[in-house]
Design an enzyme around this catalytic site. Structure first.
Site, PDB file in Angstrom:
ATOM      1  CG  ASP A 102       5.939   3.810   0.234  1.00  0.00           C
ATOM      2  OD1 ASP A 102       4.731   3.604  -0.005  1.00  0.00           O
ATOM      3  OD2 ASP A 102       6.335   4.484   1.205  1.00  0.00           O
ATOM      4  CE1 TYR A 152      -2.172   3.327   2.596  1.00  0.00           C
ATOM      5  CE2 TYR A 152      -3.602   2.631   0.807  1.00  0.00           C
ATOM      6  CZ  TYR A 152      -3.263   3.555   1.796  1.00  0.00           C
ATOM      7  OH  TYR A 152      -4.026   4.681   1.961  1.00  0.00           O
ATOM      8  CE  LYS A 188       2.896   4.999   7.842  1.00  0.00           C
ATOM      9  NZ  LYS A 188       1.554   4.868   8.437  1.00  0.00           N
TER      10      LYS A 188
HETATM   11  P1  KE4 Z   1      -0.335   8.606   4.501  1.00  0.00           P
HETATM   12  O1  KE4 Z   1      -0.949   9.298   3.331  1.00  0.00           O
HETATM   13  O2  KE4 Z   1      -1.346   7.768   5.269  1.00  0.00           O
HETATM   14  O3  KE4 Z   1       0.485   9.551   5.411  1.00  0.00           O
HETATM   15  O4  KE4 Z   1       0.770   7.589   3.963  1.00  0.00           O
HETATM   16  C1  KE4 Z   1       0.378   6.620   3.003  1.00  0.00           C
HETATM   17  C2  KE4 Z   1       1.346   5.451   3.070  1.00  0.00           C
HETATM   18  C3  KE4 Z   1       2.332   5.336   2.117  1.00  0.00           C
HETATM   19  N1  KE4 Z   1       3.219   4.316   2.132  1.00  0.00           N
HETATM   20  C4  KE4 Z   1       3.174   3.377   3.113  1.00  0.00           C
HETATM   21  C5  KE4 Z   1       4.186   2.267   3.095  1.00  0.00           C
HETATM   22  C6  KE4 Z   1       2.189   3.441   4.126  1.00  0.00           C
HETATM   23  O5  KE4 Z   1       2.152   2.493   5.091  1.00  0.00           O
HETATM   24  C7  KE4 Z   1       1.253   4.496   4.115  1.00  0.00           C
HETATM   25  C8  KE4 Z   1       0.146   4.620   5.152  1.00  0.00           C
HETATM   26  N2  KE4 Z   1       0.022   3.544   6.073  1.00  0.00           N
HETATM   27  C9  KE4 Z   1      -1.311   3.313   6.586  1.00  0.00           C
HETATM   28  C10 KE4 Z   1      -1.357   2.022   7.386  1.00  0.00           C
HETATM   29  N3  KE4 Z   1      -0.145   1.261   7.398  1.00  0.00           N
HETATM   30  C11 KE4 Z   1      -1.778   4.488   7.411  1.00  0.00           C
HETATM   31  C12 KE4 Z   1      -3.015   4.228   8.260  1.00  0.00           C
HETATM   32  C13 KE4 Z   1      -4.278   4.701   7.622  1.00  0.00           C
HETATM   33  O6  KE4 Z   1      -4.406   4.629   6.379  1.00  0.00           O
HETATM   34  O7  KE4 Z   1      -5.160   5.138   8.398  1.00  0.00           O
END
Ligand code: KE4
Length: 424
Positions: free
Chosen positions: A236, A141, A264
């Site tokens: 990523d 993801y 993060k």
């Molecule tokens: P954000 O747009 O959520 O800041 O980041 C997206 C993203 C991109 N790449 C990786 C590897 C990620 O894990 C994420 C976002 N992770 C999710 C759960 N692992 C965030 C939690 C959510 O969507 O509420």
């Protein structure tokens, strides 16, 4: 029950009552909790119930909740203003930290989320190569950008099919999905589409199908194939940056991506993402180059100082060995409890992140991750929550530890998990 009252009000105002789908607990059932405060390794709901936190806001809080140095930095900054819309000195300081610690990054652009980082990186790769196809791995993801929200049959290289209404097939069809850890499927993809592939984007350690580690040679194999065909390799590292080592997964696994996406931990809990990489690529980004990307709150000074305080403290502590040992204390303790109960499980762990799969086989890609017994996971989640242990409300996520977690926390968590399993 205040959680329930508040959640009912939330549901009337926001889709699913949440600002992000997974927080509705749909995959695990039961009542979502509404948080009132958090500190160090603990988090409290609005009814005053305390939990030991292994969700840790999905990864940013490697120093724990409300670390005093981060709080102080944010407090001092907000008294000088929350947003300027012009460059501030903190952007330069954080950019210097990123460039000096992330091996492949010579130049960086700040954005406000991981999604923005990966969306922009994809656009940059297409702009730099003049090509249209994007390759991603099944189960990874990368945020909710259209090109990356693509589900496709796994098993062989397939053109993406719209996995989400709202993503037209003309867009999804430009994304090719390949099974994680399957270099031969990737080679087959390049044989068929190589000259038209702009980039391959990969989670160097997958966190979004649950934790899945790259097989020996997988990451380097991606880099070699992209180089051979003139495509770009995008790592990523939104989860893994500064989580697995100071230089992230690329330092640990010694692979040099062309572009790295960050987030993060980079923002220490404040909204922040970034993408960066080779200078000749990043110089294609507006206003230096033609690939457009912008943001009102990009480089926001409050997010910047939270990130700076987080990284400076993290690098001062250099806690990676201690975090690995503490995490192993927890995973081995949980393993013993599950084995004693005769519950089949597989725990994938690296550094301070891990996932428990309720399956007796090895988990090395999305197909094998999906064999996990999700009903059992949901029951496990609810039982732990009841005993005061908060873990991610989804089988396909990672538990996270922080420098705020202590051996006593781990021992208390294991006692609570033992009590939770008494009814299994
Ligand atoms: P954000 O747009 O959520 O800041 O980041 C997206 C993203 C991109 N790449 C990786 C590897 C990620 O894990 C994420 C976002 N992770 C999710 C759960 N692992 C965030 C939690 C959510 O969507 O509420």
């Amino acid at each position: 029950m205040k959680n329930r009252e508040l959640f009912e009000r939330a549901r009337a105002l926001m889709p699913g009552g949440v600002s992000s789908p997974v927080r509705a607990f749909k995959a695990v059932g039961g009542e979502p909790i509404i948080v009132s405060k958090a500190q160090s390794s603990r988090i409290w709901d609005v009814e005053g119930k305390e939990y030991i936190d292994f969700l840790m806001s999905w990864g940013p809080l490697i120093l724990g909740h409300a670390h005093p140095k981060v709080v102080r930095a944010v407090h001092e900054q907000v008294l000088k203003g929350l947003s300027y819309g012009l460059t501030n000195e903190h952007e330069i300081t954080l950019a210097e930290l990123v460039v000096s610690y992330v091996p492949s990054v010579q130049m960086v652009r700040f954005v406000s989320s991981g999604t923005e980082a990966t969306m922009s990186a994809i656009r940059l790769a297409r702009g730099y190569t003049g090509r249209k196809y994007v390759v991603k791995f099944d189960g990874c993801y990368h945020g909710h950008g259209d090109s990356l929200l693509v589900n496709a049959g796994s098993g062989v290289a397939t053109l993406g099919i719209p996995g989400t209404p709202g993503v037209p097939e003309e867009i999804a069809g430009l994304t090719i999905v390949v099974p994680y850890n399957d270099l031969s499927a990737l080679e087959e993809t390049f044989r068929r589409y190589g000259e038209d592939i702009a980039c391959v984007i990969v989670e160097p350690v997958a966190g979004n199908m649950g934790v899945v580690l790259p097989r020996e040679g997988f990451l380097q194999g991606i880099k070699d194939l992209t180089q051979r065909y003139g495509s770009l390799c995008i790592c990523d590292e939104v989860i893994t940056n500064f989580r697995l080592s100071k230089g992230g997964a690329q330092e640990l696994f010694r692979v040099e991506p062309d572009i790295t996406c960050m987030g993060k931990i980079l923002g220490g809990g404040m909204p922040l993402g970034a993408y960066g990489g080779r200078r000749d690529i990043m110089e294609k980004v507006a206003p230096e180059g033609p690939v457009y990307q912008a943001g009102t709150l990009s480089g926001n000074p409050v997010s910047m100082v939270a990130g700076i305080a987080t990284l400076e403290e993290l690098f001062r502590l250099n806690p990676y060995q201690a975090l690995e040992e503490l995490t192993k204390r927890l995973t081995s303790g949980i393993g013993e409890l599950l084995t004693r109960k005769g519950i089949h499980h597989c725990i994938n762990q690296i550094g301070s992140m891990f996932t428990i799969f309720f399956t007796d086989g090895e988990v090395y890609d999305y197909e094998t991750a999906k064999r996990s017994d999700r009903e059992l996971f949901a029951r496990f989640f609810r039982a732990l929550l009841k005993e005061g242990v908060l873990i991610p409300p989804s089988q396909f996520e990672a538990w996270f530890l922080s420098t705020a977690h202590t051996e006593e926390d781990i021992d208390i968590a294991l006692e609570r998990i033992d009590r939770a399993l008494s009814s299994f």
